[in-house]
Scaffold this active site. Structure first.
Site, mmCIF file in Angstrom:
data_model
loop_
_atom_site.group_PDB
_atom_site.id
_atom_site.type_symbol
_atom_site.label_atom_id
_atom_site.label_comp_id
_atom_site.label_asym_id
_atom_site.label_seq_id
_atom_site.Cartn_x
_atom_site.Cartn_y
_atom_site.Cartn_z
ATOM 1 N N SER A 207 0.828 -1.197 0.000
ATOM 2 C CA SER A 207 0.000 0.000 0.000
ATOM 3 C C SER A 207 0.862 1.247 0.000
ATOM 4 C CB SER A 207 -0.896 0.024 1.234
ATOM 5 O OG SER A 207 -0.107 0.267 2.380
ATOM 6 N N LYS A 208 0.201 2.382 0.027
ATOM 7 C CA LYS A 208 0.936 3.661 -0.030
ATOM 8 C C LYS A 208 1.921 3.773 1.127
ATOM 9 C CE LYS A 208 -2.866 3.097 -1.310
ATOM 10 N NZ LYS A 208 -3.757 2.187 -0.629
ATOM 11 N N ARG A 209 1.606 3.076 2.208
ATOM 12 C CA ARG A 209 2.486 3.143 3.363
ATOM 13 C C ARG A 209 3.911 2.727 3.027
ATOM 14 N NH1 ARG A 209 1.910 -0.252 7.206
ATOM 15 N NH2 ARG A 209 0.478 -1.645 6.124
ATOM 16 N N HIS A 210 4.053 1.909 2.023
ATOM 17 C CA HIS A 210 5.371 1.388 1.718
ATOM 18 C C HIS A 210 6.144 2.246 0.736
ATOM 19 C CE1 HIS A 210 2.977 -2.180 2.950
ATOM 20 N NE2 HIS A 210 3.969 -2.219 3.793
ATOM 21 N N GLY A 211 5.819 3.525 0.706
ATOM 22 C CA GLY A 211 6.542 4.374 -0.203
ATOM 23 C C GLY A 211 6.049 4.176 -1.614
#
Length: 464
Positions: free
Chosen positions: A238-242
């Site tokens: 997800s976006k959390r992973h850069g």
RNA sequence: GCUCCCAUCGUCUAGCGGUCCAGGACGUCGCCCUCUCACGGCGAAAACAGGGGUUCGAGUCCCCUUGGGAGUACCA
């Protein structure tokens, strides 16, 4: 039969890494078997679908080099066909009108959950024969409630579902628009798709779709559900992973070939090999070699592969990209391809390469403080002075080798290691403690420019 | 909760009953090369989730447990 695969993204955002790999596998399968690869834009969610997103996805696929053989099909445009299919099912008794309200359905599901059951539509409208004109309705598929449906998956093997687990899914919403499962089946059939390669998040939909194919009298395609890609922490990507959008990788200086190679190796393998050209991938790829386990995205391995591709690339082929990342004019400076040649084995991305190349076209405006402190001593100045003398004396006989020899001789005479002079020179030329080998750096910069930078540096640092 | 899927080094993976005291790659750690950074070379640490079976023999087959994941919408 000629293999025909498709990639069917919904244009609601970026082309992300997971989607890109699905597309890649689908594309590779088609190319390997000499078949066709086509696109379908699943834009039936009118609220969330945008033209921009469609373009971004197509751009991403193009950048990766995943070419498609026909103009993309827009699912929304096929709505009339979808409705026709529903009408056929209605006529043949495979579907029925359901007048249940949302409230009613919510209540039903809550009860089921409370009883520890899997929430399922209980079919209460199945036998309803009246057709109240003033009540909104949806059309549901009359799915078989006994027996089993088996998905013969090319990756997972046979997966068996009890039909009793599958409830009567909605085919047509109360606003008259078709739903996903129906549209997918109608479209894949209409588009002549022989092999449905998609993420394993769709596995649970597959038995329903198989039932729809059968009810519609359509040939059931082969399925291949490939494992999902997880983020570095094991959770869903997800976006959390850069970076999740493939365009971000392009912007960060990754090569499309490297990303393709990396993505291919995520879930697929060929013995002990790691580096595959596009041609090799096409030749070697097959679904039989695709693993069943979800893979984590490993940035470091991608970085390594990117560096491998960077090293192997012909300097000229990198020129355009490097120029873009460079951001400073290159006229008047050394030949860019030569600069690239000395930098490509010491860069793991185009951004890094451009960063390393910049000083060749832009004299340093300041010097790395830490490096200066470390490499400049009182003893440094006489060495630099000798070096300037030698450079001046060289004239037209100047060359990287000659400059290198001068440094060596000066240091030998002074009884110090080459680094005592090479490092200060490097800092004066580039502004920092890191650059290609000093002789190559000097050669590329040229005698005049080198002299100018060294003199200016001495002026600024020696008095300070 | 229920249904389905998955399970070898930190990570990606090889392994498709014996040749595995488990191989490769990334990463990590040493050493070498060396004017910096890299590249390259050599070497090291590092895994079959647990428990039952089946078999002469199991990482490889079966079951259970555990742990991950997906689905469970009038989203796709």
């Amino acid at each position: 039969m000629k293999v025909r695969t498709r990639f069917a993204p919904s244009p609601t955002g970026m082309l992300h890494i997971g989607g890109a790999r699905t597309a890649l596998f689908s594309w590779l399968y088609a190319r390997h078997h000499g078949g066709e690869f086509v696109l379908r834009i699943e834009d039936t969610d009118r609220e969330r679908s945008t033209e921009e997103a469609t373009q971004v996805i197509l751009d991403g696929l193009s950048w990766l080099g995943l070419d498609w053989d026909e103009p993309p099909v827009f699912q929304h445009a096929r709505q009339a066909e979808h409705i026709l299919a529903v009408e056929q099912l209605l006529e043949e008794g495979h579907a029925y009108r359901c007048y249940c309200t949302r409230e009613e359905l919510d209540a039903m599901r809550d009860e089921q959950r409370a009883r520890g059951e899997k929430p399922k539509y209980d079919g209460r409208c199945r036998h309803r024969s009246d057709r109240p004109a003033d009540m909104p309705y949806v059309v549901r598929f009359r799915s078989p409630d006994i027996g089993q449906t088996v998905v013969r998956d090319k990756v997972l093997g046979d997966v068996v579902f009890d039909n009793a687990e599958l409830d009567d899914l909605i085919l047509l919403r109360s606003d008259g628009t078709p739903t996903y499962n129906l549209a997918v089946v109608a479209d894949d059939a209409a588009m002549g798709i022989t092999h449905v390669v998609r993420g394993s998040d769709h596995l649970n939909n597959t038995p329903r779709q198989i039932q729809l194919y059968e009810a519609l009298g359509l040939p059931v395609p082969s399925f291949a559900h490939i494992p999902l890609i997880h983020g570095p922490d094991g959770a869903k990507m997800s976006k959390r992973h850069g970076a999740v959008a493939v365009t971000e990788y392009r912007d960060k200086g990754y090569l499309a070939d490297a990303l393709v190679n990396y993505l291919a190796r995520l879930g697929w393998s060929h013995g002990d090999e790691e580096v595959f050209s596009r041609e090799q991938l096409i030749e070697l790829f097959d679904l039989a070699q695709v693993g069943k386990t979800a893979a984590r995205f490993d940035q470091q391995k991608l970085d390594w592969l990117n560096a491998v591709y960077l090293r192997q690339a012909a300097p000229a082929s990198l020129q355009e990209d490097v120029r873009r990342f460079l951001g400073v004019p290159t006229d008047g400076g050394p030949e860019l391809s030569q600069v690239i040649a000395v930098l490509q084995e010491r860069s793991k991305s185009l951004v890094e390469l451009a960063d390393g190349a910049r000083f060749f076209y832009q004299a340093p405006t300041h010097y790395d403080e830490k490096a200066v402190r470390k490499h400049f001593r009182d003893t440094t100045w006489p060495l630099l002075a000798s070096f300037i003398e030698r450079l001046e004396a060289m004239g037209a006989s100047f060359s990287g080798e000659a400059a290198h020899a001068a440094i060596r001789e000066i240091c030998e005479a002074a009884g110090v290691g080459m680094g005592k002079l090479a490092q200060p020179v490097r800092i004066l030329l580039s502004g920092g403690p890191v650059s290609p080998p000093i002789d190559q750096t000097l050669a590329l910069l040229g005698r005049e420019e080198a002299l100018q930078r060294i003199r200016r540096g001495i002026e600024r640092l020696h008095t300070a």
